[in-house]
Design a protein around this motif. Structure first.
Motif, PDB file in Angstrom:
ATOM      1  N   VAL A  55       0.559  -1.549  -0.160  1.00 53.92           N
ATOM      2  CA  VAL A  55       0.123   0.164  -0.050  1.00 53.92           C
ATOM      3  C   VAL A  55       0.804   1.408   0.247  1.00 53.92           C
ATOM      4  O   VAL A  55       0.662   2.341  -0.142  1.00 53.92           O
ATOM      5  N   GLU A  56       2.379   0.919   0.166  1.00 59.51           N
ATOM      6  CA  GLU A  56       3.255   2.248   0.454  1.00 59.51           C
ATOM      7  C   GLU A  56       3.610   2.924  -1.373  1.00 59.51           C
ATOM      8  O   GLU A  56       4.499   3.619  -1.763  1.00 59.51           O
ATOM      9  N   GLU A  57       3.649   1.957  -2.044  1.00 58.23           N
ATOM     10  CA  GLU A  57       4.032   2.510  -3.613  1.00 58.23           C
ATOM     11  C   GLU A  57       3.429   3.142  -4.245  1.00 58.23           C
ATOM     12  O   GLU A  57       2.481   2.660  -4.906  1.00 58.23           O
ATOM     13  N   ASP A  58       3.201   4.109  -4.278  1.00 57.09           N
ATOM     14  CA  ASP A  58       2.021   5.241  -4.984  1.00 57.09           C
ATOM     15  C   ASP A  58       2.611   5.213  -6.612  1.00 57.09           C
ATOM     16  O   ASP A  58       3.915   5.242  -6.411  1.00 57.09           O
ATOM     17  N   ASP A  59       1.858   5.334  -7.431  1.00 55.59           N
ATOM     18  CA  ASP A  59       1.986   5.744  -8.933  1.00 55.59           C
ATOM     19  C   ASP A  59       3.134   5.121  -9.660  1.00 55.59           C
ATOM     20  O   ASP A  59       3.460   5.376 -10.529  1.00 55.59           O
ATOM     21  N   ILE A  95     -10.087   0.499  -4.083  1.00 56.09           N
ATOM     22  CA  ILE A  95      -9.211   0.869  -3.836  1.00 56.09           C
ATOM     23  C   ILE A  95      -9.531   2.579  -2.970  1.00 56.09           C
ATOM     24  O   ILE A  95      -9.878   3.257  -4.203  1.00 56.09           O
ATOM     25  N   GLY A  96      -9.199   3.021  -2.021  1.00 56.16           N
ATOM     26  CA  GLY A  96      -9.025   4.553  -2.478  1.00 56.16           C
ATOM     27  C   GLY A  96     -10.096   4.672  -0.390  1.00 56.16           C
ATOM     28  O   GLY A  96     -10.417   3.894   0.051  1.00 56.16           O
ATOM     29  N   VAL A  97      -9.896   6.052   0.498  1.00 61.50           N
ATOM     30  CA  VAL A  97      -9.743   6.783   1.297  1.00 61.50           C
ATOM     31  C   VAL A  97     -10.803   8.005   1.068  1.00 61.50           C
ATOM     32  O   VAL A  97     -10.454   8.818   1.733  1.00 61.50           O
ATOM     33  N   PRO A  98     -11.971   7.955   0.841  1.00 60.61           N
ATOM     34  CA  PRO A  98     -12.776   9.421   0.530  1.00 60.61           C
ATOM     35  C   PRO A  98     -13.106   9.722   1.661  1.00 60.61           C
ATOM     36  O   PRO A  98     -13.366  10.952   1.604  1.00 60.61           O
ATOM     37  N   GLN A 109      -3.164   3.144   6.087  1.00 61.71           N
ATOM     38  CA  GLN A 109      -2.916   2.247   4.961  1.00 61.71           C
ATOM     39  C   GLN A 109      -3.391   2.983   3.599  1.00 61.71           C
ATOM     40  O   GLN A 109      -3.031   2.444   3.178  1.00 61.71           O
ATOM     41  N   GLY A 110      -1.604   3.825   3.617  1.00 59.85           N
ATOM     42  CA  GLY A 110      -1.849   4.088   1.687  1.00 59.85           C
ATOM     43  C   GLY A 110      -2.816   5.511   1.931  1.00 59.85           C
ATOM     44  O   GLY A 110      -4.007   5.175   2.722  1.00 59.85           O
ATOM     45  N   GLY A 111      -2.787   5.821   0.615  1.00 63.56           N
ATOM     46  CA  GLY A 111      -3.572   6.341  -0.392  1.00 63.56           C
ATOM     47  C   GLY A 111      -4.259   7.782  -0.049  1.00 63.56           C
ATOM     48  O   GLY A 111      -2.583   8.461   0.697  1.00 63.56           O
ATOM     49  N   ARG A 112      -4.823   8.394  -0.664  1.00 64.61           N
ATOM     50  CA  ARG A 112      -4.643  10.041  -0.737  1.00 64.61           C
ATOM     51  C   ARG A 112      -5.134  10.273   0.346  1.00 64.61           C
ATOM     52  O   ARG A 112      -6.617   9.668  -0.232  1.00 64.61           O
ATOM     53  N   PRO A 113      -5.941  11.313   1.321  1.00 67.73           N
ATOM     54  CA  PRO A 113      -7.045  11.473   1.898  1.00 67.73           C
ATOM     55  C   PRO A 113      -7.901  12.410   1.178  1.00 67.73           C
ATOM     56  O   PRO A 113      -7.927  12.816   0.250  1.00 67.73           O
ATOM     57  N   GLY A 114      -9.242  11.624   1.113  1.00 68.33           N
ATOM     58  CA  GLY A 114      -9.864  12.019  -0.313  1.00 68.33           C
ATOM     59  C   GLY A 114     -10.419  11.862  -1.205  1.00 68.33           C
ATOM     60  O   GLY A 114     -10.727  12.034  -2.120  1.00 68.33           O
ATOM     61  N   TRP A 115      -9.764  10.998  -1.750  1.00 71.21           N
ATOM     62  CA  TRP A 115      -9.527   9.989  -2.853  1.00 71.21           C
ATOM     63  C   TRP A 115     -10.171   8.913  -3.336  1.00 71.21           C
ATOM     64  O   TRP A 115      -9.957   7.976  -2.648  1.00 71.21           O
ATOM     65  N   GLU A 148     -15.030  -6.494  -0.620  1.00 65.58           N
ATOM     66  CA  GLU A 148     -14.893  -6.073   0.328  1.00 65.58           C
ATOM     67  C   GLU A 148     -14.897  -4.148  -0.192  1.00 65.58           C
ATOM     68  O   GLU A 148     -14.915  -3.863  -1.089  1.00 65.58           O
ATOM     69  N   GLY A 149     -15.653  -3.569   0.998  1.00 64.36           N
ATOM     70  CA  GLY A 149     -16.002  -2.295   0.453  1.00 64.36           C
ATOM     71  C   GLY A 149     -14.185  -1.541   0.715  1.00 64.36           C
ATOM     72  O   GLY A 149     -13.089  -1.838   0.143  1.00 64.36           O
ATOM     73  N   THR A 150     -14.568  -0.125  -0.792  1.00 66.14           N
ATOM     74  CA  THR A 150     -13.377   0.434  -0.786  1.00 66.14           C
ATOM     75  C   THR A 150     -12.624   1.072   0.039  1.00 66.14           C
ATOM     76  O   THR A 150     -13.437   1.189   0.992  1.00 66.14           O
ATOM     77  N   HIS A 151     -11.339   0.951  -0.486  1.00 62.97           N
ATOM     78  CA  HIS A 151     -10.295   0.934   1.629  1.00 62.97           C
ATOM     79  C   HIS A 151      -9.030   0.942   0.646  1.00 62.97           C
ATOM     80  O   HIS A 151      -8.810   0.407  -0.027  1.00 62.97           O
ATOM     81  N   HIS A 152      -8.522   1.736   1.527  1.00 61.25           N
ATOM     82  CA  HIS A 152      -5.967   1.577   1.065  1.00 61.25           C
ATOM     83  C   HIS A 152      -6.122   2.057   0.221  1.00 61.25           C
ATOM     84  O   HIS A 152      -6.633   2.845  -0.437  1.00 61.25           O
ATOM     85  N   GLY A 153      -4.654   2.172   0.502  1.00 58.96           N
ATOM     86  CA  GLY A 153      -4.348   2.701  -1.193  1.00 58.96           C
ATOM     87  C   GLY A 153      -2.951   1.532  -1.587  1.00 58.96           C
ATOM     88  O   GLY A 153      -3.879   0.195  -1.885  1.00 58.96           O
ATOM     89  N   PRO A 154      -2.468   1.792  -2.670  1.00 55.43           N
ATOM     90  CA  PRO A 154      -1.640   2.453  -3.063  1.00 55.43           C
ATOM     91  C   PRO A 154      -1.895   4.183  -3.794  1.00 55.43           C
ATOM     92  O   PRO A 154      -3.710   3.446  -4.575  1.00 55.43           O
ATOM     93  N   VAL A 155      -1.911   5.044  -3.484  1.00 55.93           N
ATOM     94  CA  VAL A 155      -2.692   5.872  -5.004  1.00 55.93           C
ATOM     95  C   VAL A 155      -2.046   5.218  -6.660  1.00 55.93           C
ATOM     96  O   VAL A 155      -0.855   5.169  -6.243  1.00 55.93           O
TER      97      VAL A 155
END
Length: 315
Positions: A55-59, A95-98, A109-115, A148-155
């Protein structure tokens, strides 16, 4: 266009199915991109492997494009799943943490707030394929096969889904579960003789946007297990934080506060972008909300011109 399948060697539930996938025919070494990400190529599929938290490796999709010049069409990430029940499970989810507030909340657990990521259109079809494969391989009823519901990252920046093995160390490295996930990838991405599973063609088909319920979305699952249902974001109750309004003489005198509106809006926008030409229909888990919450959500969905559907509306 290529598909990225991403695994980490730091997680047995990721590394073991990745190794089983690489044991299938047709693979060749690919380039190592910056930060120690190695790759393997098979047709239009690229398996990327690194040693950090998944969940840490964004983009990674943008980084792959910059390093290789190959456009990425979608991302599939392999990971372990944990649950309080400790029940063995195979799960699929967007995935996401909207629901988190930018500049205030730190995603656990990673992701960008609101995304919210673009949900991969394969989520529904792959869940149904996974259920059949797990049953055929004798994993059911020992393993639960679920969304599962939408949750965590990475971006990520392209349609994304997670495939997970749970729920304790005893099961994360289970070879039969790993082999099932590897075969899901093989068949699902069309590396065998058959066409890939879950290709979106955008001809007005209906897409479920799940609103409410628990993390495993049982009432949404009742719909999604039927053939032909497409799945967008699944917003469990915890992804819809709502502040009960103050009341005067039994009437609400203030809007319902909280991040719930933002969570619904960005998840709807991401789902709409991932399913061009589709009809996004919200399915509300009515039993998971109080009356004032249902009214607020229904009114907001109307503001966004999102149709609210019953189970039969998806077939």
């Amino acid at each position: 266009m290529v598909v990225l399948v991403v695994a980490t060697t730091s997680d047995a539930a990721s590394a073991t199915p990745a190794a089983a996938f690489l044991a299938m025919p047709g693979w060749n070494p690919g380039p190592t991109i910056p930060d120690g990400v190695e790759s393997f190529a098979n047709g239009e599929v690229r398996l990327l492997r690194h040693a950090r938290g998944i969940v840490e490796e964004d983009d990674l999709d943008l980084r792959w494009e910059a390093a290789t010049g190959e456009r990425v069409s979608e991302v599939v990430l392999l990971s372990r799943h944990t649950a309080v029940s400790n029940r063995p499970a195979l799960t699929v989810h967007p995935i996401g943490v909207p629901h988190l507030r930018e500049g205030v909340d730190v995603p656990p657990q990673g992701g960008r707030p609101g995304w919210a990521a673009l949900p991969n259109p394969r989520i529904g079809p792959w869940l149904r394929l996974l259920r059949r494969m797990a049953a055929d391989r004798g994993l059911v009823p020992e393993f639960e096969i679920t969304l599962e519901g939408t949750h965590h990252g990475p971006v990520t920046n392209t349609p994304t889904l997670f495939v997970e093995i749970g729920s304790t160390e005893e099961y994360w490295g289970r070879q039969d579960a790993a082999d099932t996930v590897a075969m899901l990838l093989w068949k699902g991405l069309g590396l065998g003789e058959e066409e890939s599973v879950g290709n979106w063609h955008g001809n007005g088909e209906k897409v479920l946007l799940g609103i409410g319920g628990g993390h495993y979305a049982p009432r949404h699952m009742d719909i999604v297990t039927k053939d032909g249902v497409w799945v967008g974001h699944l917003l469990s109750g915890y992804s819809l934080p709502m502040e009960e309004p103050k009341q005067m003489n039994g009437k609400n005198v203030a809007d319902v506060g909280g991040m719930w509106k933002h969570s619904i809006r960005v998840s709807y926008e991401a789902t709409k972008a991932a399913f061009p030409g589709g009809e996004i229909i919200a399915h509300i888990d009515q039993k998971s909300f109080k009356g004032w919450q249902k009214n607020a959500i229904t009114n907001y969905l109307q503001e966004l011109n999102i149709r609210v559907g019953k189970p039969n509306d998806f077939f």
